[in-house]
Design a protein around this motif. Structure first.
Motif, mmCIF file in Angstrom:
data_model
loop_
_atom_site.group_PDB
_atom_site.id
_atom_site.type_symbol
_atom_site.label_atom_id
_atom_site.label_comp_id
_atom_site.label_asym_id
_atom_site.label_seq_id
_atom_site.Cartn_x
_atom_site.Cartn_y
_atom_site.Cartn_z
ATOM 1 N N UNK A 131 -4.413 0.054 -10.447
ATOM 2 C CA UNK A 131 -4.351 -0.740 -9.201
ATOM 3 C C UNK A 131 -5.682 -0.685 -8.455
ATOM 4 N N UNK A 132 -6.017 -1.791 -7.823
ATOM 5 C CA UNK A 132 -7.243 -1.848 -7.009
ATOM 6 C C UNK A 132 -7.040 -1.081 -5.708
ATOM 7 N N UNK A 155 0.835 -1.206 0.000
ATOM 8 C CA UNK A 155 0.000 0.000 0.000
ATOM 9 C C UNK A 155 0.865 1.248 0.000
ATOM 10 N N UNK A 156 1.981 1.210 0.761
ATOM 11 C CA UNK A 156 2.895 2.364 0.796
ATOM 12 C C UNK A 156 3.504 2.626 -0.586
ATOM 13 N N UNK A 212 0.927 4.108 -2.714
ATOM 14 C CA UNK A 212 0.662 5.476 -2.253
ATOM 15 C C UNK A 212 1.698 6.443 -2.837
ATOM 16 N N UNK A 213 2.958 6.052 -2.908
ATOM 17 C CA UNK A 213 4.032 6.878 -3.470
ATOM 18 C C UNK A 213 3.826 7.097 -4.970
ATOM 19 N N UNK A 214 3.498 5.983 -5.663
ATOM 20 C CA UNK A 214 3.259 6.089 -7.108
ATOM 21 C C UNK A 214 2.080 7.016 -7.410
ATOM 22 N N UNK A 215 1.037 6.926 -6.602
ATOM 23 C CA UNK A 215 -0.149 7.771 -6.817
ATOM 24 C C UNK A 215 0.184 9.239 -6.574
#
Length: 475
Positions: free
Chosen positions: A263-264, A223-224, A227-230
């Motif tokens: 990504x889901x 998830x981290x 989160x960075x990619x987003x």
């Protein structure tokens, strides 16, 4: 009360002397008192009588002490009689006892009434055997001597019994010590089982905790990253959106193609948390259920207090065999001796009951049931007439111990005898427990408490009780 006032009276009592004699002390009245029933007594004699009973010593009529009045006329007459000039005290021979009624020497002994009498008392002892004192004394001494011998034998028995009681006291102390050791050992064994069970369950909990935490940590890491990619994607789009219109539109197609998130959304996976109910739900029941593998249940146990002194038992009273020497045990009323038997510790008065006994290859044994009042202190014939319903093996022959001692036909040697007792139907049946084959059924209307009885014979190989099956039923 007058003392020695009439010890010298004439040998033939005068009529007036008899009228002036107290019925209690048989002496001339002294300070006489009169009761409502018209009987008179010395005041001191009446006082002593009142200490025992508040009834007239002669007619037994009840009265109160305050109802007695002084009999002055009788007192004056008694005093006048004692002052008569022609009366002189007559000394009796030293050592001679006198009859209180006739004031004559006591020279005869009545065997029936067991008392001394004088010659004038003979008329009061018609048809009784009277003997001179010198003949009566040896007869009485012999009679008491015989009693002394009986009492001396009884005294020896009392001493022996007292010693037995003291030995029993020590034996009770020994029993308590041994029982305490066994209790502590068994509880400690079960405690070790519980500690092992605890360790296994804590280990299972720790393993699941480690697995679930590793899964959750992996989910957090993934998830981290997303989160960075987003965040980078958002920053890129914002940067492009800040350009001048012409450059913005020139790169729009390329930027728009990159503005895609496939990504889901992150979410908990199935069974992400600990299955707590598996670990702590109905924990006590689950532990208890698993304890079945570590405990044994016996429908019947041997009662050591009934065992013949020639039998020895194991620590948990499930096995019995011949003792190398006679055991030093209290000879209590419930113990079999000299017969080599032992009873079960359980007794029954109703219902259905079942137990198995492993006789192995022992050449001689008896098993069955008996009345509580079965003979224990002398030899007896095993039969229903003696309150025993049993089968047995002796000299290679299987027998039903009934009145006729019927031979029991057995195709294969049974090593395990199963006994089924149905008190409501009045039946006791015997089975080959290993093959579930019926051997014989005896019927009787049982009216006493019934005990399992075992005659294991004198063999070094033990006869053992078979554990019962344990089943857990839930609803």
């Amino acid at each position: 009360m007058a003392e020695n006032m009439d010890e010298g009276m004439p040998e033939e009592p005068l009529p007036i002397q008899q009228d002036l004699t107290c019925p209690v002390c048989q002496c001339i009245f002294q300070d006489p008192v009169l009761l409502p029933c018209s009987h008179s007594f010395c005041r001191e004699c009446l006082r002593r009588s009142l200490e025992v009973s508040r009834r007239c010593p002669v007619c037994r009529e009840p009265f109160e002490g305050t109802q007695a009045i002084s009999n002055r006329s009788l007192r004056d007459t008694a005093e006048s009689f004692l002052k008569q000039a022609d009366w002189r005290p007559k000394q009796s021979r030293p050592g001679t006892e006198m009859c209180n009624l006739h004031l004559k020497p006591l020279e005869l002994f009545c065997e029936k009434d067991e008392e001394l009498v004088c010659v004038d008392c003979v008329t009061l002892h018609v048809s009784h055997t009277l003997k001179p004192v010198k003949e009566g004394a040896p007869i009485c001494k012999k009679y008491l001597g015989d009693k002394v011998q009986i009492f001396e034998k009884k005294l020896k028995k009392y001493k022996k019994t007292s010693q037995s009681f003291k030995s029993a006291l020590e034996y009770i102390e020994h029993q308590a010590e041994e029982a305490e050791k066994q209790i502590k050992a068994e509880i400690d064994r079960l405690r070790q089982v519980l500690l092992k069970e605890e360790a296994l369950r804590l280990k299972a909990l720790a393993n699941e905790k480690e697995e679930k935490m590793a899964n959750m940590q992996e989910l957090i890491s993934q998830t981290d990253i997303e989160l960075t990619d987003l965040n980078d994607l958002i920053d890129t789009l914002k940067k492009e959106m800040g350009r001048e219109d012409l450059p913005f539109l020139r790169n729009f197609k390329e930027v728009n193609a990159k503005a895609v998130w496939t990504e889901l959304d992150p979410s908990f996976c199935f069974r992400a948390l600990l299955d707590v109910s598996k670990h702590v739900g109905s924990l006590g029941f689950k532990v208890w259920k698993n304890m079945q593998a570590h405990v044994r249940y016996y429908p019947v146990l041997f009662d050591p207090n009934t065992a013949s002194p020639w039998l020895s038992l194991n620590a948990d009273y499930t096995s019995v065999k011949e003792s190398a020497e006679r055991l030093s045990v209290p000879d209590s009323q419930e113990r079999f001796d000299p017969c080599v038997f032992i009873l079960g510790a359980q007794s029954y008065s109703s219902g259905k009951h079942k137990w198995d006994i492993n006789v192995g290859d022992n050449p001689k044994w008896i098993v069955g049931v008996c009345n509580e009042t079965v003979i224990r202190k002398k030899k007896f014939t095993v039969s229903p007439a003696r309150g025993v319903w049993a089968i047995g093996l002796s000299k290679g022959v299987y027998s039903v111990h009934n009145k006729e001692r019927t031979e029991l036909q057995v195709q294969q040697r049974p090593e395990n005898i199963r006994i089924k007792l149905n008190l409501d139907k009045g039946e006791v049946s015997f089975w080959d427990g290993g093959r579930a084959k019926h051997l014989v059924t005896l019927t009787h209307k049982f009216e006493e408490r019934i005990f399992p009885i075992f005659g294991p014979g004198l063999h070094t190989s033990p006869v053992s009780l078979v554990p019962g099956k344990i089943a857990v039923h839930t609803s």
